[in-house]
Write a protein that holds these residues in place. Structure first.
Motif, PDB file in Angstrom:
ATOM      1  N   HIS A 188       0.871  -1.177   0.000  1.00  0.00           N
ATOM      2  CA  HIS A 188       0.000   0.000   0.000  1.00  0.00           C
ATOM      3  C   HIS A 188       0.906   1.224   0.000  1.00  0.00           C
ATOM      4  N   VAL A 189       0.312   2.390  -0.113  1.00  0.00           N
ATOM      5  CA  VAL A 189       1.156   3.571  -0.289  1.00  0.00           C
ATOM      6  C   VAL A 189       1.161   4.497   0.922  1.00  0.00           C
ATOM      7  N   HIS A 190       1.282   3.911   2.116  1.00  0.00           N
ATOM      8  CA  HIS A 190       1.731   4.691   3.253  1.00  0.00           C
ATOM      9  C   HIS A 190       3.212   4.998   3.036  1.00  0.00           C
ATOM     10  N   PRO A 191       3.715   6.112   3.571  1.00  0.00           N
ATOM     11  CA  PRO A 191       5.076   6.559   3.233  1.00  0.00           C
ATOM     12  C   PRO A 191       6.185   5.536   3.476  1.00  0.00           C
ATOM     13  N   ASP A 192       6.041   4.695   4.510  1.00  0.00           N
ATOM     14  CA  ASP A 192       7.091   3.724   4.799  1.00  0.00           C
ATOM     15  C   ASP A 192       7.065   2.526   3.857  1.00  0.00           C
ATOM     16  N   HIS A 193       6.135   2.516   2.921  1.00  0.00           N
ATOM     17  CA  HIS A 193       6.034   1.386   1.994  1.00  0.00           C
ATOM     18  C   HIS A 193       6.317   1.753   0.534  1.00  0.00           C
ATOM     19  N   PHE A 194       6.213   3.035   0.195  1.00  0.00           N
ATOM     20  CA  PHE A 194       6.427   3.392  -1.209  1.00  0.00           C
ATOM     21  C   PHE A 194       7.560   4.384  -1.442  1.00  0.00           C
ATOM     22  N   SER A 195       8.096   4.996  -0.374  1.00  0.00           N
ATOM     23  CA  SER A 195       9.071   6.081  -0.561  1.00  0.00           C
ATOM     24  C   SER A 195      10.332   5.639  -1.286  1.00  0.00           C
ATOM     25  N   GLY A 196      10.692   4.355  -1.194  1.00  0.00           N
ATOM     26  CA  GLY A 196      11.895   3.863  -1.854  1.00  0.00           C
ATOM     27  C   GLY A 196      11.724   3.461  -3.304  1.00  0.00           C
ATOM     28  N   LEU A 197      10.522   3.565  -3.840  1.00  0.00           N
ATOM     29  CA  LEU A 197      10.252   3.067  -5.194  1.00  0.00           C
ATOM     30  C   LEU A 197      11.151   3.710  -6.249  1.00  0.00           C
ATOM     31  N   LYS A 198      11.254   5.020  -6.228  1.00  0.00           N
ATOM     32  CA  LYS A 198      11.991   5.721  -7.283  1.00  0.00           C
ATOM     33  C   LYS A 198      13.465   5.352  -7.286  1.00  0.00           C
ATOM     34  N   LEU A 199      14.080   5.259  -6.096  1.00  0.00           N
ATOM     35  CA  LEU A 199      15.497   4.912  -6.014  1.00  0.00           C
ATOM     36  C   LEU A 199      15.739   3.443  -6.360  1.00  0.00           C
ATOM     37  N   LEU A 200      14.802   2.576  -6.009  1.00  0.00           N
ATOM     38  CA  LEU A 200      14.949   1.167  -6.401  1.00  0.00           C
ATOM     39  C   LEU A 200      14.932   1.029  -7.924  1.00  0.00           C
ATOM     40  N   ARG A 201      14.049   1.768  -8.570  1.00  0.00           N
ATOM     41  CA  ARG A 201      14.004   1.736 -10.031  1.00  0.00           C
ATOM     42  C   ARG A 201      15.297   2.302 -10.619  1.00  0.00           C
ATOM     43  N   LYS A 202      15.803   3.369 -10.030  1.00  0.00           N
ATOM     44  CA  LYS A 202      17.001   4.017 -10.551  1.00  0.00           C
ATOM     45  C   LYS A 202      18.236   3.127 -10.428  1.00  0.00           C
ATOM     46  N   TYR A 203      18.424   2.503  -9.276  1.00  0.00           N
ATOM     47  CA  TYR A 203      19.671   1.795  -9.011  1.00  0.00           C
ATOM     48  C   TYR A 203      19.615   0.286  -9.299  1.00  0.00           C
ATOM     49  N   LEU A 204      18.424  -0.293  -9.284  1.00  0.00           N
ATOM     50  CA  LEU A 204      18.317  -1.728  -9.557  1.00  0.00           C
ATOM     51  C   LEU A 204      17.684  -2.022 -10.911  1.00  0.00           C
ATOM     52  N   GLY A 205      17.126  -1.005 -11.566  1.00  0.00           N
ATOM     53  CA  GLY A 205      16.542  -1.199 -12.883  1.00  0.00           C
ATOM     54  C   GLY A 205      15.246  -1.969 -12.887  1.00  0.00           C
ATOM     55  N   VAL A 206      14.550  -1.995 -11.742  1.00  0.00           N
ATOM     56  CA  VAL A 206      13.296  -2.731 -11.662  1.00  0.00           C
ATOM     57  C   VAL A 206      12.137  -1.848 -12.110  1.00  0.00           C
ATOM     58  N   ASN A 207      11.082  -2.468 -12.581  1.00  0.00           N
ATOM     59  CA  ASN A 207       9.859  -1.759 -12.933  1.00  0.00           C
ATOM     60  C   ASN A 207       9.013  -1.520 -11.689  1.00  0.00           C
ATOM     61  N   ILE A 208       8.381  -0.363 -11.629  1.00  0.00           N
ATOM     62  CA  ILE A 208       7.461  -0.057 -10.533  1.00  0.00           C
ATOM     63  C   ILE A 208       6.068  -0.512 -10.942  1.00  0.00           C
ATOM     64  N   VAL A 209       5.497  -1.409 -10.128  1.00  0.00           N
ATOM     65  CA  VAL A 209       4.162  -1.947 -10.380  1.00  0.00           C
ATOM     66  C   VAL A 209       3.215  -1.419  -9.308  1.00  0.00           C
ATOM     67  N   LEU A 210       2.117  -0.805  -9.733  1.00  0.00           N
ATOM     68  CA  LEU A 210       1.131  -0.256  -8.812  1.00  0.00           C
ATOM     69  C   LEU A 210      -0.267  -0.665  -9.243  1.00  0.00           C
ATOM     70  N   THR A 211      -1.193  -0.698  -8.290  1.00  0.00           N
ATOM     71  CA  THR A 211      -2.599  -0.761  -8.659  1.00  0.00           C
ATOM     72  C   THR A 211      -3.026   0.648  -9.073  1.00  0.00           C
ATOM     73  N   GLN A 212      -4.186   0.751  -9.706  1.00  0.00           N
ATOM     74  CA  GLN A 212      -4.651   2.067 -10.124  1.00  0.00           C
ATOM     75  C   GLN A 212      -4.902   2.969  -8.917  1.00  0.00           C
ATOM     76  N   LYS A 213      -5.416   2.380  -7.840  1.00  0.00           N
ATOM     77  CA  LYS A 213      -5.647   3.174  -6.627  1.00  0.00           C
ATOM     78  C   LYS A 213      -4.344   3.780  -6.124  1.00  0.00           C
ATOM     79  N   MET A 214      -3.308   2.951  -6.050  1.00  0.00           N
ATOM     80  CA  MET A 214      -2.011   3.442  -5.590  1.00  0.00           C
ATOM     81  C   MET A 214      -1.480   4.545  -6.504  1.00  0.00           C
ATOM     82  N   ALA A 215      -1.553   4.294  -7.808  1.00  0.00           N
ATOM     83  CA  ALA A 215      -1.023   5.263  -8.779  1.00  0.00           C
ATOM     84  C   ALA A 215      -1.724   6.619  -8.657  1.00  0.00           C
ATOM     85  N   ASP A 216      -3.028   6.594  -8.438  1.00  0.00           N
ATOM     86  CA  ASP A 216      -3.779   7.851  -8.310  1.00  0.00           C
ATOM     87  C   ASP A 216      -3.374   8.626  -7.060  1.00  0.00           C
ATOM     88  N   ILE A 217      -2.982   7.915  -6.011  1.00  0.00           N
ATOM     89  CA  ILE A 217      -2.643   8.570  -4.748  1.00  0.00           C
ATOM     90  C   ILE A 217      -1.266   9.223  -4.788  1.00  0.00           C
TER      91      ILE A 217
END
Length: 336
Positions: free
Chosen positions: A78-107
């Protein structure tokens, strides 16, 4: 240190600070040919560097054994701050895709959408506090400091372009195995869980923790939804192991689920009993909290206010209680 909690599933525990404000966080790596990271943790560069170090060691371990190791995605519970804040850096440094539900993406698409979703438009009304200069000032100060905490303590970073949007519910392939993703709201309205029937493993996010109860509070928690989600999980076939976002693995899942359901039922009964005991003059939400936590301080009372407010809202909607404004204080009475 990264720990193997089940064959092929590894947990990295991020260090916390400030007690319950920033708790230790579990980031799970499902290693294999088409692996996944579940939950992204905090968004500070030093946190990601530590994860990368552990990640590289794990990759080398797999390569030495001639085992496939390709982590392709990261998915938050879910997208409480302690669960999603690392997404951008994980994508940048590990090359992984960020997968979200539509609800998460809208938030979390930008700061405005995040604030609109997680900050109550009328906190005094949702917490059953009377309108006074003092209460309004306290609500404003909480809002002001919470925004500072989100950025400074959690390393908050928004995602305006996720790589994939996943449906709820859906079946996703992880390392050639089918995992069921399903909605499990209550703690947060966008919360999801991940379950593998063959292994009997559930990633529970914040819904089920080993030794503490999860936080519940307005504006986006709901006790009835939470209980329904816990019952849905209780009915999963072959459930053997729960891997929570905080704390240790739960190896007695049905017993722990029953404890949570009993706890929620007892808490609701305690609030209702207090209101019945004060049927003549009524009782305020502050007095309910003081009665339930007589020896605790302001921080504990502030945390408890969330579930107490939700319980009062639920009992009101069920027609079991009503409220009146008396001497600039909202008091609750049993319904006649």
């Amino acid at each position: 240190m990264m720990k193997e909690v089940y064959p092929g599933i590894f947990s990295l525990r991020e260090k916390g600070s400030f007690g319950a404000i920033k708790p230790p966080e579990n980031i799970y790596v499902l290693a294999g040919s088409n692996g996944l990271i579940f939950d992204a943790g905090y968004g500070h560069i030093w946190t990601i560097k530590r994860l990368m170090k552990e990640f590289l060691m794990l990759k080398q371990k797999y390569q030495k054994q001639s085992l496939p190791f390709e982590i392709t995605r990261v998915l938050p519970s879910h997208v409480h701050p302690d669960h999603f804040s690392g997404l951008k850096l994980l994508r940048k440094y590990l090359g992984v895709n960020i997968v979200l539900t539509q609800k998460m993406a809208d938030i979390i698409k930008h700061k405005r959408s995040f604030i609109a979703y997680y900050e109550s438009e009328n906190p005094l009304k949702e917490e059953y506090q009377a309108y006074s200069a003092r209460n309004l000032c306290n609500a404003y100060l909480r809002k002001f400091f919470s925004r500072i905490f989100f950025k400074g303590i959690y390393g908050l970073s928004f995602i305006n372009k996720p790589d994939d949007i996943i449906e709820e519910p859906s079946i996703i392939d992880i390392n050639g195995e089918e995992w069921a993703l399903f909605s499990s709201p209550g703690h947060s309205s966008d919360h999801i869980s991940l379950y593998n029937k063959e292994k009997g493993i559930l990633f529970s996010g914040d819904n089920i923790l080993r030794s503490i109860t999860t936080w519940l509070g307005p504006p986006n928690s709901d006790i009835e939804q939470y209980v329904e989600s816990i019952n849905t999980i209780r009915n999963l076939p072959h459930l053997k192991l729960i891997l929570p976002a905080h704390g240790s693995p739960i190896e007695n899942p049905y017993e722990r689920i029953q404890q949570i359901l009993i706890h929620r039922k007892e808490r609701t009964e305690q609030v209702l009993q207090l209101i019945q005991d004060h049927s003549n003059k009524g009782i305020s939400s502050n007095s309910i909290i003081m009665s339930l936590y007589p020896t605790d301080g302001k921080f504990k009372h502030g945390v408890a206010r969330g579930w107490v407010s939700l319980t009062l809202k639920m009992l009101t909607s069920q027609g079991l209680i009503s409220s009146r404004l008396i001497n600039n204080e909202i008091r609750f009475f049993p319904s006649k």
